[in-house]
Design a protein around this motif. Structure first.
Motif, short mmCIF file in Angstrom:
data_model
loop_
_atom_site.label_atom_id
_atom_site.label_comp_id
_atom_site.label_asym_id
_atom_site.label_seq_id
_atom_site.Cartn_x
_atom_site.Cartn_y
_atom_site.Cartn_z
N ALA A 94 76.60 98.24 35.71
CA ALA A 94 75.80 98.92 34.70
C ALA A 94 76.53 98.89 33.37
O ALA A 94 77.74 99.04 33.32
CB ALA A 94 75.54 100.37 35.12
N THR B 20 67.64 96.54 39.13
CA THR B 20 68.96 96.34 38.54
C THR B 20 69.82 95.52 39.51
O THR B 20 69.60 95.54 40.72
CB THR B 20 69.68 97.67 38.25
N HIS C 264 73.12 102.72 35.88
CA HIS C 264 71.95 101.89 35.58
C HIS C 264 70.81 102.70 34.95
O HIS C 264 70.13 102.21 34.06
CB HIS C 264 71.45 101.18 36.84
N ALA D 67 69.02 93.97 34.25
CA ALA D 67 68.04 94.99 34.61
C ALA D 67 66.68 94.62 34.04
O ALA D 67 66.58 94.00 32.98
CB ALA D 67 68.47 96.36 34.06
N ALA E 284 64.15 101.99 35.00
CA ALA E 284 64.68 100.72 35.49
C ALA E 284 63.83 100.27 36.67
O ALA E 284 63.77 100.95 37.70
CB ALA E 284 66.14 100.87 35.91
#
Length: 145
Positions: A37, A33, A42, A21, A30
């Motif tokens: 995750a 990404t 994420h 990320a 973010a």
């Protein structure tokens, strides 16, 4: 010079990478990404990563000594291709758990920004040294617009 998506795809080619990320460490947003995750999702991972990065970046214990700053300004410590903008106070953070590595690499830009590349590696399949070297190369070439 790669943009965000290309940078993340290149990072995913490293052995043992589970996810990557690009995160704004002041806001926890973010910017991009790819992969799995680290944690629930994420967005949560980006927020938690930013919190850790802020703590390290803003804590006086981790600030470079005056001699190191002088050497960097005189050309011996500045990364190639770096601009004249804000220099992150630290290069990277490595968090090791029993099953994985989290590597956070601060991105130096030609403008005042606070971006980092977060790489999540499987501890058995990943190569921490190779990941750190590749992340340095990727962040030096990264183009943010």
């Amino acid at each position: 010079m790669p943009g965000i998506d290309e940078c993340l795809l290149h990072a995913m080619r490293l052995p043992g990478v589970r996810g990557a990320a690009l995160v704004d460490w002041t806001s926890g947003l973010a910017l991009g990404t790819v992969g799995d995750a680290a944690g629930a999702d994420h967005e949560t991972a980006a927020t938690e990563t930013a919190e850790l990065a802020r703590m390290a970046a803003e804590h006086p214990t981790f600030a470079p000594a005056a001699d190191e700053e002088t050497a960097a300004r005189e050309g011996s410590g500045a990364p190639s291709g770096s601009g004249s903008g804000k220099t992150p106070p630290i290069e990277d953070l490595v968090v090791t758990t029993r099953t994985c590595y989290h590597v956070l690499r601060f991105v130096e830009t030609s403008f005042d920004s606070s971006v980092l590349l977060h790489l999540w590696l499987d501890r058995v399949e990943g190569n921490l040294a190779l990941a750190r070297l590749r992340m340095r190369d990727l962040t030096e070439r990264l183009v943010l617009e």
